[in-house]
Design a protein around this motif. Structure first.
Motif, PDB file in Angstrom:
ATOM      1  N   LEU A  76     -10.865 -13.334 -27.849  1.00 38.18           N
ATOM      2  CA  LEU A  76     -10.321 -13.212 -29.200  1.00 38.18           C
ATOM      3  C   LEU A  76     -10.321 -11.759 -29.665  1.00 38.18           C
ATOM      4  N   LEU A  77     -11.357 -11.028 -29.318  1.00 38.27           N
ATOM      5  CA  LEU A  77     -11.419  -9.615 -29.663  1.00 38.27           C
ATOM      6  C   LEU A  77     -10.282  -8.846 -28.975  1.00 38.27           C
ATOM      7  N   LEU A  78     -10.057  -9.134 -27.673  1.00 35.99           N
ATOM      8  CA  LEU A  78      -8.973  -8.485 -26.939  1.00 35.99           C
ATOM      9  C   LEU A  78      -7.613  -8.870 -27.525  1.00 35.99           C
ATOM     10  N   ASP A  79      -7.469 -10.120 -27.926  1.00 32.57           N
ATOM     11  CA  ASP A  79      -6.230 -10.592 -28.545  1.00 32.57           C
ATOM     12  C   ASP A  79      -5.933  -9.789 -29.815  1.00 32.57           C
ATOM     13  N   ARG A  80      -6.916  -9.652 -30.671  1.00 36.05           N
ATOM     14  CA  ARG A  80      -6.721  -8.925 -31.920  1.00 36.05           C
ATOM     15  C   ARG A  80      -6.447  -7.441 -31.688  1.00 36.05           C
ATOM     16  N   LEU A  81      -7.150  -6.876 -30.737  1.00 38.09           N
ATOM     17  CA  LEU A  81      -6.943  -5.470 -30.402  1.00 38.09           C
ATOM     18  C   LEU A  81      -5.518  -5.247 -29.893  1.00 38.09           C
ATOM     19  N   ALA A  82      -5.070  -6.086 -28.957  1.00 38.77           N
ATOM     20  CA  ALA A  82      -3.706  -5.975 -28.430  1.00 38.77           C
ATOM     21  C   ALA A  82      -2.677  -6.168 -29.541  1.00 38.77           C
ATOM     22  N   PHE A  83      -2.946  -7.128 -30.430  1.00 39.62           N
ATOM     23  CA  PHE A  83      -2.007  -7.385 -31.519  1.00 39.62           C
ATOM     24  C   PHE A  83      -1.860  -6.152 -32.406  1.00 39.62           C
ATOM     25  N   TRP A  84      -2.960  -5.624 -32.884  1.00 38.03           N
ATOM     26  CA  TRP A  84      -2.881  -4.511 -33.834  1.00 38.03           C
ATOM     27  C   TRP A  84      -2.428  -3.205 -33.190  1.00 38.03           C
ATOM     28  N   LEU A  85      -2.705  -3.016 -31.884  1.00 38.41           N
ATOM     29  CA  LEU A  85      -2.278  -1.777 -31.221  1.00 38.41           C
ATOM     30  C   LEU A  85      -0.806  -1.814 -30.820  1.00 38.41           C
ATOM     31  N   PHE A  86      -0.299  -2.987 -30.457  1.00 38.69           N
ATOM     32  CA  PHE A  86       1.061  -3.038 -29.938  1.00 38.69           C
ATOM     33  C   PHE A  86       1.929  -4.123 -30.561  1.00 38.69           C
ATOM     34  N   PHE A  87       1.470  -5.362 -30.508  1.00 40.91           N
ATOM     35  CA  PHE A  87       2.338  -6.488 -30.814  1.00 40.91           C
ATOM     36  C   PHE A  87       2.724  -6.611 -32.288  1.00 40.91           C
ATOM     37  N   ALA A  88       1.891  -6.204 -33.216  1.00 41.99           N
ATOM     38  CA  ALA A  88       2.221  -6.345 -34.643  1.00 41.99           C
ATOM     39  C   ALA A  88       3.543  -5.646 -34.959  1.00 41.99           C
ATOM     40  N   GLY A  89       3.666  -4.414 -34.571  1.00 45.82           N
ATOM     41  CA  GLY A  89       4.911  -3.668 -34.801  1.00 45.82           C
ATOM     42  C   GLY A  89       6.063  -4.216 -33.980  1.00 45.82           C
ATOM     43  N   HIS A  90       5.767  -4.595 -32.753  1.00 46.93           N
ATOM     44  CA  HIS A  90       6.806  -5.152 -31.873  1.00 46.93           C
ATOM     45  C   HIS A  90       7.390  -6.433 -32.464  1.00 46.93           C
ATOM     46  N   TYR A  91       6.546  -7.352 -32.931  1.00 43.76           N
ATOM     47  CA  TYR A  91       7.032  -8.605 -33.507  1.00 43.76           C
ATOM     48  C   TYR A  91       7.829  -8.350 -34.781  1.00 43.76           C
ATOM     49  N   ARG A  92       7.393  -7.423 -35.593  1.00 40.50           N
ATOM     50  CA  ARG A  92       8.108  -7.137 -36.840  1.00 40.50           C
ATOM     51  C   ARG A  92       9.489  -6.528 -36.576  1.00 40.50           C
ATOM     52  N   ARG A  93       9.621  -5.818 -35.458  1.00 39.21           N
ATOM     53  CA  ARG A  93      10.934  -5.272 -35.083  1.00 39.21           C
ATOM     54  C   ARG A  93      11.804  -6.330 -34.411  1.00 39.21           C
ATOM     55  N   LYS A  94      11.191  -7.195 -33.621  1.00 36.06           N
ATOM     56  CA  LYS A  94      11.926  -8.171 -32.820  1.00 36.06           C
ATOM     57  C   LYS A  94      12.441  -9.353 -33.626  1.00 36.06           C
TER      58      LYS A  94
END
Length: 187
Positions: free
Chosen positions: A5-23
């Motif tokens: 879960l920690l890795l999930d949140r880290l990956a989300f905030w470092l990369f996926f949050a912006g990626h999902y908002r653009r996609k």
């Protein structure tokens, strides 16, 4: 489990949050994915086509095995705030599909607002153009039961219940109880 879960949140905030908002067409706050809604990163078991036509509200949960499928020429999917789509549900949008706020969809359901064409007898159905079958609208607070099917042109009112296995096409008002094949209003 905590490390994942920690890795999930880290990956989300470092990369996926912006990626999902653009996609995506829109990607709300606190969208959770997976079997227990713990993940922020979309799991591999979830399939998504044409994310630019998908609008997800705040505080939504989408479980494992869900398929959000928009046709490239279609009108897209709108998921309201606080809605939950349970496991192995297929949402197929050619005409617009709109889920209100706090909609609950049980596992193995189908929402399909398009059909394969079948007008030409000289061509296989799978080689004919896809056709719109009408929008699907599910009102705020509605519950779609296990294995229910909503077909193009279905409108379900606020706080309505669609029983397990029901097949719905047509328009039904608020607080309806829809059961059977084809679904009929029991309230």
């Amino acid at each position: 489990m905590r490390l994942l879960l920690l890795l999930d949140r880290l990956a989300f905030w470092l990369f996926f949050a912006g990626h999902y908002r653009r996609k995506f067409g829109a990607y709300g706050r606190n969208v959770r994915w997976g079997a227990h809604g713990h993940r922020l990163v979309i799991p591999r078991s979830v399939r998504i086509s044409c994310p630019e036509k998908i609008f997800i509200g705040n505080n939504c949960q989408i479980d494992e095995g869900v398929y959000l499928q928009c046709h490239s020429e279609g009108e897209g999917i709108q998921i309201g705030d606080g809605s939950r789509i349970n496991a192995h549900t297929h949402v197929l949008a050619f005409s617009r599909i709109t889920l209100g706020n706090d909609v609950l969809i049980a596992p193995f359901s189908l929402l399909a607002s398009g059909d394969h064409g079948h007008a030409r007898a000289d061509r296989a159905v799978m080689h004919q153009p896809y056709e719109r079958s009408g929008p699907i609208v599910v009102g705020d607070g509605a519950w779609i039961g296990h294995g229910a099917k909503l077909l193009g042109g279905a409108t379900i009112g606020r706080c309505s219940v669609v029983g397990a296995g029901a097949v719905v096409k047509g328009q039904f008002g608020d607080h309806s109880l829809l059961l059977g094949v084809p679904a009929r209003c029991r309230r």
